[in-house]
Design a protein around this motif. Structure first.
Motif, PDB file in Angstrom:
ATOM      1  N   ALA A   1       7.353  -8.196  -9.175  1.00  0.00           N
ATOM      2  CA  ALA A   1       6.105  -8.711  -8.611  1.00  0.00           C
ATOM      3  C   ALA A   1       6.387  -9.815  -7.601  1.00  0.00           C
ATOM      4  O   ALA A   1       5.784  -9.863  -6.531  1.00  0.00           O
ATOM      5  CB  ALA A   1       5.202  -9.229  -9.729  1.00  0.00           C
ATOM      6  N   GLN A   2       7.344 -10.684  -7.916  1.00  0.00           N
ATOM      7  CA  GLN A   2       7.685 -11.779  -7.015  1.00  0.00           C
ATOM      8  C   GLN A   2       8.239 -11.239  -5.700  1.00  0.00           C
ATOM      9  O   GLN A   2       7.881 -11.722  -4.622  1.00  0.00           O
ATOM     10  CB  GLN A   2       8.693 -12.716  -7.697  1.00  0.00           C
ATOM     11  CG  GLN A   2       8.894 -14.032  -6.993  1.00  0.00           C
ATOM     12  CD  GLN A   2       9.925 -13.983  -5.878  1.00  0.00           C
ATOM     13  OE1 GLN A   2      10.846 -13.182  -5.907  1.00  0.00           O
ATOM     14  NE2 GLN A   2       9.751 -14.834  -4.898  1.00  0.00           N
ATOM     15  N   ARG A   3       9.111 -10.226  -5.754  1.00  0.00           N
ATOM     16  CA  ARG A   3       9.671  -9.653  -4.525  1.00  0.00           C
ATOM     17  C   ARG A   3       8.584  -9.014  -3.658  1.00  0.00           C
ATOM     18  O   ARG A   3       8.564  -9.195  -2.442  1.00  0.00           O
ATOM     19  CB  ARG A   3      10.739  -8.604  -4.860  1.00  0.00           C
ATOM     20  CG  ARG A   3      12.079  -9.183  -5.205  1.00  0.00           C
ATOM     21  CD  ARG A   3      13.168  -8.108  -5.211  1.00  0.00           C
ATOM     22  NE  ARG A   3      12.870  -6.958  -6.050  1.00  0.00           N
ATOM     23  CZ  ARG A   3      13.119  -6.891  -7.366  1.00  0.00           C
ATOM     24  NH1 ARG A   3      13.663  -7.919  -7.990  1.00  0.00           N
ATOM     25  NH2 ARG A   3      12.830  -5.806  -8.044  1.00  0.00           N
ATOM     26  N   LEU A   4       7.669  -8.276  -4.278  1.00  0.00           N
ATOM     27  CA  LEU A   4       6.602  -7.623  -3.517  1.00  0.00           C
ATOM     28  C   LEU A   4       5.640  -8.636  -2.898  1.00  0.00           C
ATOM     29  O   LEU A   4       5.238  -8.498  -1.744  1.00  0.00           O
ATOM     30  CB  LEU A   4       5.839  -6.645  -4.414  1.00  0.00           C
ATOM     31  CG  LEU A   4       6.601  -5.389  -4.807  1.00  0.00           C
ATOM     32  CD1 LEU A   4       5.851  -4.620  -5.889  1.00  0.00           C
ATOM     33  CD2 LEU A   4       6.848  -4.511  -3.592  1.00  0.00           C
ATOM     34  N   ILE A   5       5.283  -9.660  -3.656  1.00  0.00           N
ATOM     35  CA  ILE A   5       4.383 -10.685  -3.126  1.00  0.00           C
ATOM     36  C   ILE A   5       5.067 -11.468  -2.013  1.00  0.00           C
ATOM     37  O   ILE A   5       4.449 -11.795  -1.001  1.00  0.00           O
ATOM     38  CB  ILE A   5       3.875 -11.602  -4.254  1.00  0.00           C
ATOM     39  CG1 ILE A   5       2.952 -10.812  -5.184  1.00  0.00           C
ATOM     40  CG2 ILE A   5       3.152 -12.817  -3.693  1.00  0.00           C
ATOM     41  CD1 ILE A   5       2.536 -11.549  -6.441  1.00  0.00           C
ATOM     42  N   ALA A   6       6.360 -11.751  -2.167  1.00  0.00           N
ATOM     43  CA  ALA A   6       7.089 -12.464  -1.110  1.00  0.00           C
ATOM     44  C   ALA A   6       7.187 -11.620   0.154  1.00  0.00           C
ATOM     45  O   ALA A   6       7.095 -12.137   1.262  1.00  0.00           O
ATOM     46  CB  ALA A   6       8.483 -12.836  -1.600  1.00  0.00           C
ATOM     47  N   LYS A   7       7.343 -10.308  -0.012  1.00  0.00           N
ATOM     48  CA  LYS A   7       7.497  -9.416   1.144  1.00  0.00           C
ATOM     49  C   LYS A   7       6.173  -9.199   1.874  1.00  0.00           C
ATOM     50  O   LYS A   7       6.121  -9.221   3.095  1.00  0.00           O
ATOM     51  CB  LYS A   7       8.063  -8.072   0.691  1.00  0.00           C
ATOM     52  CG  LYS A   7       8.305  -7.105   1.823  1.00  0.00           C
ATOM     53  CD  LYS A   7       8.986  -5.839   1.351  1.00  0.00           C
ATOM     54  CE  LYS A   7       9.244  -4.904   2.527  1.00  0.00           C
ATOM     55  NZ  LYS A   7       9.975  -3.707   2.117  1.00  0.00           N
ATOM     56  N   PHE A   8       5.103  -8.970   1.130  1.00  0.00           N
ATOM     57  CA  PHE A   8       3.834  -8.599   1.747  1.00  0.00           C
ATOM     58  C   PHE A   8       2.792  -9.724   1.731  1.00  0.00           C
ATOM     59  O   PHE A   8       1.721  -9.576   2.309  1.00  0.00           O
ATOM     60  CB  PHE A   8       3.246  -7.369   1.047  1.00  0.00           C
ATOM     61  CG  PHE A   8       4.112  -6.159   1.176  1.00  0.00           C
ATOM     62  CD1 PHE A   8       4.234  -5.496   2.385  1.00  0.00           C
ATOM     63  CD2 PHE A   8       4.845  -5.689   0.094  1.00  0.00           C
ATOM     64  CE1 PHE A   8       5.043  -4.375   2.514  1.00  0.00           C
ATOM     65  CE2 PHE A   8       5.654  -4.583   0.204  1.00  0.00           C
ATOM     66  CZ  PHE A   8       5.762  -3.921   1.412  1.00  0.00           C
ATOM     67  N   GLY A   9       3.099 -10.823   1.069  1.00  0.00           N
ATOM     68  CA  GLY A   9       2.131 -11.900   0.915  1.00  0.00           C
ATOM     69  C   GLY A   9       2.264 -12.992   1.955  1.00  0.00           C
ATOM     70  O   GLY A   9       2.830 -12.801   3.029  1.00  0.00           O
ATOM     71  N   GLN A  10       1.747 -14.139   1.599  1.00  0.00           N
ATOM     72  CA  GLN A  10       1.711 -15.286   2.487  1.00  0.00           C
ATOM     73  C   GLN A  10       1.798 -16.566   1.670  1.00  0.00           C
ATOM     74  O   GLN A  10       1.602 -16.551   0.457  1.00  0.00           O
ATOM     75  CB  GLN A  10       0.416 -15.289   3.295  1.00  0.00           C
ATOM     76  CG  GLN A  10      -0.829 -15.355   2.420  1.00  0.00           C
ATOM     77  CD  GLN A  10      -2.095 -15.283   3.203  1.00  0.00           C
ATOM     78  OE1 GLN A  10      -2.589 -16.306   3.644  1.00  0.00           O
ATOM     79  NE2 GLN A  10      -2.636 -14.085   3.371  1.00  0.00           N
ATOM     80  N   ALA A  11       2.099 -17.638   2.349  1.00  0.00           N
ATOM     81  CA  ALA A  11       2.099 -18.944   1.692  1.00  0.00           C
ATOM     82  C   ALA A  11       0.656 -19.408   1.538  1.00  0.00           C
ATOM     83  O   ALA A  11      -0.176 -19.191   2.416  1.00  0.00           O
ATOM     84  CB  ALA A  11       2.896 -19.951   2.509  1.00  0.00           C
TER      85      ALA A  11
END
Length: 119
Positions: free
Chosen positions: A13-23
């Motif tokens: 979940a952390q990898r996917l959120i880091a890849k497709f998410g935002q700060a």
């Protein structure tokens, strides 16, 4: 005791959120001192998150309203557990958390925080 399966799910979940998410920022208001009084103190916490609009089929006008956002927040490195009353800033907009799910399947490891934000 933490389950290895949930720790791997948390890492995914952390990898996917880091890849497709935002700060983003989660702001928690610390209540004033009960003796001395004063104003509530806002404390910002940095987070990595993915805000998404709810699909139209889920918007019922009572629990989920038009404009509400479903916000996935990475639990890795987050100093707090987002709760009702906190404010999430994403896409330059402040969303008050009105509902949340910590996704602690084993009662220990928070895989991802999924919250409902309302502007």
């Amino acid at each position: 005791m933490a389950n290895a399966l949930y720790e791997r799910m948390q890492a995914t979940a952390q990898r996917l959120i880091a890849k497709f998410g935002q700060a983003g920022v989660i702001t928690r208001l610390t209540p004033p001192d009960p003796i001395l009084g004063g104003d509530p103190v806002p404390t910002p916490y940095q987070a990595t998150l993915v805000p998404m609009a709810y699909e139209a089929r889920y918007v019922d006008g009572t629990v989920i309203k038009t404009g509400d956002m479903q916000i996935y927040i990475s639990s890795v490195g987050l100093a707090i557990e987002p709760t009702v009353g906190d404010v999430v800033t994403a896409n330059g907009t402040d969303y008050a958390i009105v509902n949340g799910d910590p996704n602690k399947y084993d009662g220990v490891t928070a895989v991802v925080f999924i919250v409902q934000g309302r502007s």
